[in-house]
Scaffold this motif. Sequence first.
Motif, PDB file in Angstrom:
ATOM      1  N   LEU A  25       0.849   8.332  -4.499  1.00  0.00           N
ATOM      2  CA  LEU A  25      -0.586   8.621  -4.573  1.00  0.00           C
ATOM      3  C   LEU A  25      -1.006   9.576  -3.466  1.00  0.00           C
ATOM      4  CD1 LEU A  25      -1.626   4.884  -5.050  1.00  0.00           C
ATOM      5  CD2 LEU A  25      -1.342   6.589  -6.850  1.00  0.00           C
ATOM      6  N   PHE A  26      -1.847  10.537  -3.844  1.00  0.00           N
ATOM      7  CA  PHE A  26      -2.404  11.466  -2.852  1.00  0.00           C
ATOM      8  C   PHE A  26      -3.929  11.420  -2.920  1.00  0.00           C
ATOM      9  CE2 PHE A  26      -3.619  15.907  -1.611  1.00  0.00           C
ATOM     10  CZ  PHE A  26      -3.428  15.715  -0.268  1.00  0.00           C
ATOM     11  N   LEU A  27      -4.559  12.129  -1.996  1.00  0.00           N
ATOM     12  CA  LEU A  27      -6.013  12.105  -1.890  1.00  0.00           C
ATOM     13  C   LEU A  27      -6.707  12.831  -3.039  1.00  0.00           C
ATOM     14  CD1 LEU A  27      -6.201  12.937   1.922  1.00  0.00           C
ATOM     15  CD2 LEU A  27      -6.273  10.682   0.860  1.00  0.00           C
ATOM     16  N   ARG A  60      10.196  21.015   2.736  1.00  0.00           N
ATOM     17  CA  ARG A  60      10.482  20.969   4.183  1.00  0.00           C
ATOM     18  C   ARG A  60      11.275  22.209   4.598  1.00  0.00           C
ATOM     19  NH1 ARG A  60      11.559  15.488   2.544  1.00  0.00           N
ATOM     20  NH2 ARG A  60      13.808  15.558   2.894  1.00  0.00           N
ATOM     21  N   PHE A  81       1.705  16.276   2.340  1.00  0.00           N
ATOM     22  CA  PHE A  81       2.148  15.486   1.180  1.00  0.00           C
ATOM     23  C   PHE A  81       3.317  16.180   0.489  1.00  0.00           C
ATOM     24  CE2 PHE A  81       1.487  14.515  -3.459  1.00  0.00           C
ATOM     25  CZ  PHE A  81       1.851  13.179  -3.417  1.00  0.00           C
ATOM     26  N   GLU A 115      11.881   7.256  -4.043  1.00  0.00           N
ATOM     27  CA  GLU A 115      12.119   8.685  -3.796  1.00  0.00           C
ATOM     28  C   GLU A 115      12.109   8.974  -2.300  1.00  0.00           C
ATOM     29  OE1 GLU A 115       9.103  10.865  -5.904  1.00  0.00           O
ATOM     30  OE2 GLU A 115      10.122  10.683  -7.838  1.00  0.00           O
ATOM     31  N   ASP A 116      12.603  10.151  -1.973  1.00  0.00           N
ATOM     32  CA  ASP A 116      12.560  10.702  -0.617  1.00  0.00           C
ATOM     33  C   ASP A 116      11.114  10.676  -0.104  1.00  0.00           C
ATOM     34  OD1 ASP A 116      12.837  12.242   1.671  1.00  0.00           O
ATOM     35  OD2 ASP A 116      13.626  14.013   0.629  1.00  0.00           O
ATOM     36  N   GLU A 117      10.917  10.061   1.073  1.00  0.00           N
ATOM     37  CA  GLU A 117       9.570  10.017   1.659  1.00  0.00           C
ATOM     38  C   GLU A 117       9.390  11.078   2.738  1.00  0.00           C
ATOM     39  OE1 GLU A 117       7.767   6.158   2.487  1.00  0.00           O
ATOM     40  OE2 GLU A 117       9.552   5.242   1.623  1.00  0.00           O
ATOM     41  N   GLY A 118      10.438  11.828   3.011  1.00  0.00           N
ATOM     42  CA  GLY A 118      10.284  12.953   3.929  1.00  0.00           C
ATOM     43  C   GLY A 118      10.870  12.742   5.306  1.00  0.00           C
ATOM     44  N   TRP A 119      11.114  11.481   5.684  1.00  0.00           N
ATOM     45  CA  TRP A 119      11.615  11.308   7.047  1.00  0.00           C
ATOM     46  C   TRP A 119      12.841  10.424   7.137  1.00  0.00           C
ATOM     47  CZ3 TRP A 119      10.315   6.500   6.253  1.00  0.00           C
ATOM     48  CH2 TRP A 119       9.034   6.191   5.749  1.00  0.00           C
ATOM     49  N   VAL A 162      -5.281   3.952   2.862  1.00  0.00           N
ATOM     50  CA  VAL A 162      -5.060   5.292   3.416  1.00  0.00           C
ATOM     51  C   VAL A 162      -6.379   5.917   3.858  1.00  0.00           C
ATOM     52  CG1 VAL A 162      -4.359   7.648   2.796  1.00  0.00           C
ATOM     53  CG2 VAL A 162      -2.937   5.709   2.132  1.00  0.00           C
ATOM     54  N   HIS A 174       2.031   4.810   0.860  1.00  0.00           N
ATOM     55  CA  HIS A 174       1.778   5.591   2.080  1.00  0.00           C
ATOM     56  C   HIS A 174       1.898   7.088   1.813  1.00  0.00           C
ATOM     57  CE1 HIS A 174       3.372   1.639   3.222  1.00  0.00           C
ATOM     58  NE2 HIS A 174       2.763   1.751   4.364  1.00  0.00           N
ATOM     59  N   GLY A 175       1.592   7.516   0.600  1.00  0.00           N
ATOM     60  CA  GLY A 175       1.650   8.954   0.334  1.00  0.00           C
ATOM     61  C   GLY A 175       2.935   9.371  -0.335  1.00  0.00           C
ATOM     62  N   LEU A 176       3.472   8.510  -1.217  1.00  0.00           N
ATOM     63  CA  LEU A 176       4.596   8.925  -2.066  1.00  0.00           C
ATOM     64  C   LEU A 176       4.117   9.053  -3.512  1.00  0.00           C
ATOM     65  CD1 LEU A 176       7.633   9.584  -2.299  1.00  0.00           C
ATOM     66  CD2 LEU A 176       7.991   7.190  -2.926  1.00  0.00           C
ATOM     67  N   GLY A 198       8.406  14.211  10.343  1.00  0.00           N
ATOM     68  CA  GLY A 198       9.770  13.997   9.869  1.00  0.00           C
ATOM     69  C   GLY A 198      10.589  15.286   9.826  1.00  0.00           C
ATOM     70  N   PHE A 225       5.696  17.595   1.767  1.00  0.00           N
ATOM     71  CA  PHE A 225       6.950  17.430   2.513  1.00  0.00           C
ATOM     72  C   PHE A 225       7.750  16.207   2.093  1.00  0.00           C
ATOM     73  CE2 PHE A 225       4.642  19.909   6.033  1.00  0.00           C
ATOM     74  CZ  PHE A 225       5.063  21.127   5.508  1.00  0.00           C
ATOM     75  N   ASN A 226       7.266  15.474   1.096  1.00  0.00           N
ATOM     76  CA  ASN A 226       8.127  14.459   0.474  1.00  0.00           C
ATOM     77  C   ASN A 226       9.380  15.112  -0.109  1.00  0.00           C
ATOM     78  OD1 ASN A 226       6.817  11.875   0.736  1.00  0.00           O
ATOM     79  ND2 ASN A 226       5.266  12.558  -0.722  1.00  0.00           N
ATOM     80  N   LYS A 275       4.984  12.748   7.586  1.00  0.00           N
ATOM     81  CA  LYS A 275       5.953  13.565   6.837  1.00  0.00           C
ATOM     82  C   LYS A 275       6.156  14.923   7.513  1.00  0.00           C
ATOM     83  CE  LYS A 275       4.413  11.027   2.795  1.00  0.00           C
ATOM     84  NZ  LYS A 275       5.536  10.096   2.621  1.00  0.00           N
ATOM     85  N   TYR A 330      -0.617   9.064   7.609  1.00  0.00           N
ATOM     86  CA  TYR A 330       0.471   8.804   6.655  1.00  0.00           C
ATOM     87  C   TYR A 330       1.089  10.115   6.166  1.00  0.00           C
ATOM     88  CZ  TYR A 330      -0.903   3.873   6.360  1.00  0.00           C
ATOM     89  OH  TYR A 330      -1.167   2.550   6.634  1.00  0.00           O
ATOM     90  N   TYR A 331       0.279  11.149   6.019  1.00  0.00           N
ATOM     91  CA  TYR A 331       0.821  12.449   5.615  1.00  0.00           C
ATOM     92  C   TYR A 331       1.391  13.197   6.819  1.00  0.00           C
ATOM     93  CZ  TYR A 331      -2.071  10.999   1.743  1.00  0.00           C
ATOM     94  OH  TYR A 331      -2.640  10.251   0.751  1.00  0.00           O
ATOM     95  N   ASN A 371       0.851  -1.181   0.000  1.00  0.00           N
ATOM     96  CA  ASN A 371       0.000   0.000   0.000  1.00  0.00           C
ATOM     97  C   ASN A 371       0.887   1.230   0.000  1.00  0.00           C
ATOM     98  OD1 ASN A 371       0.514  -1.100   2.737  1.00  0.00           O
ATOM     99  ND2 ASN A 371      -0.333   0.864   3.385  1.00  0.00           N
TER     100      ASN A 371
END
Lengths: 282, 119
Positions: free
Chosen positions: A63-65, B42, B34, A82-86, A155, A59-61, B89, B36-37, B86, B82-83, A57
Motif C-alpha cells: 500500500l502507498f499513499l 535502487r 516507495f 516481496e523485496d522491501e528494499g533493505w 502510516v 509498511h509500504g510494500l 536501505g 525503491f522496493n 527504503k 516507512y518510505y 500494518n
Amino acid sequence: MAKIIGGLTTSHIPAVGNAIAREQQNDPYWKPFFDGYPPIHAWLDKHKPDVAINIYNDHGLALFLDQMPTFAIGAAHEYINEDEGWGIPVLPPFKGDAPLSWHIIESMVDDEFDITSCQEMPVDHGFTVPMQLFWPGLGKHPNFPRAIPISANTVQHPIPTLKRALDFGKALGRAIRSYPDDIKVVILGTGGMSHQLDGERAGFINKEFDLMCMEKIVTDPESLTKISRRELVRQAGAQGTEFLMWMMMRGALGDKVNPIHQNYHIPISNTGAGTMMLECID
Amino acid sequence: MNLDEFDHHTPIEGTTFFDGKMAMIGYPLNKMCFSFNKAAAREAYLADPEGYMESFGLNEAHKAACRNKNVLEMIAAGGNIYYLAKFAGIFKLNMQDIGAQQTGVTVEEFKEKLCRHGD
C-alpha cells in the motif's frame, strides 16, 4: 461452525527476520526474545489452528499513499512476499483462505465496517515475521495454517482510534464465529510495542506504558480505548501506534480470556518487544 | 467529547505527525522512496540520482535532503519514515544508523541508550 481458539501477539521487527535467516536464536542478544516463543509453539502443536488471521500494518510494500485504506482485508488464494528494499530474505508464498475472507468481508460490511478488499496483497515483514516466529519453518511446519492478512493504517494520520480498533475486532469475531465450516481460528495481533524511528525523539521506548498495556489488554481492554491517538504517540512513540493491531486482535477474542504466557524484552532493534498468548474462554 | 481529540496537532517534542499537512508537501519524495522496493529502481537511483529525483518531480528541499542523506531534513520536507527506510536501505543504513544520525550521537551510543530503557 468456526471457532476462535485464542489470540497471539508479537512484535514484528524486520531485524528478527534477519536473525532467523542467520539462525541467531541462541546469540546472547537474541535469546531473551526467542525464549518467549516455545510455550506458544507447544500450545499451537496441541490445538493446531486451521487458519491464522494475521492483523498487521503494511509498511509500504502493498500500500502507498496514492490510495491508503484504513482497514484492508486480504481476499486472495495466496499471498506473496516481496523485496522491501533493505535486505531481509524473500520468503515463499503463503496459502490464503479466500472463501473465509469473503465471508468476513460480507459480514463486516453488514456490520457497518467499510473495509477494502484486496485480491492481490504482497505481505511484508509485519505479516511474515510473526508467521516465522509462531510456525518455524513456515511451509515445512507440519501444522502450518492458512492465513488471512488484515492491515490497518498506521502510516499516515488520521489513524483509527483505539476504540475503533477494538470494535473492529469485535465485528471480526462475530464474522468468524458465523462461518459454517468447522475450523479452528487463531488471531494474531502484531507490531509494537513502544518505539519511535523518526525525529529527534528516535530511540524512545516506554517500558512502564508497555507493561500497563499488556496487563489491561487481558483484564480491561475497554479502559485502553480512553487513550487518545495523540496520547498513544506520546506514550508509545510514533510507531508504537501499532498497538492498534493488538486491540483489533483482542476485540475478536470475546470478553474474558485466559493469559497463558507472556514475555517482554528491551531492546530488539529500536523496540520494546512484547509477546502474549491469550486463550479464549468458551 | 474528550478535549484531547481536538488538539491532535499539538506538538510532541522531537516528533512530527505525518498527517495530511506533511503528506501534501512530501508526496513526490515518498513516491520515489516507495519505488525503491524494486532493485531496478535502487540501481537507477545510484546510477543517476539527479535524473531519478527529477523524474519523480522532487522539489529543491526534497533533493537537498536526499543529497545530504539527512533524515531530519527529509522528514521536514514531508518524508514518511516507512518510505525513507527504503531510501536508507540503498546505502545499507539500518534503524540504529538512522537513529544515531537523527539524535546526533554515535551508533554505539544510540544502541547503549536503547539498552538502558530495559533497566
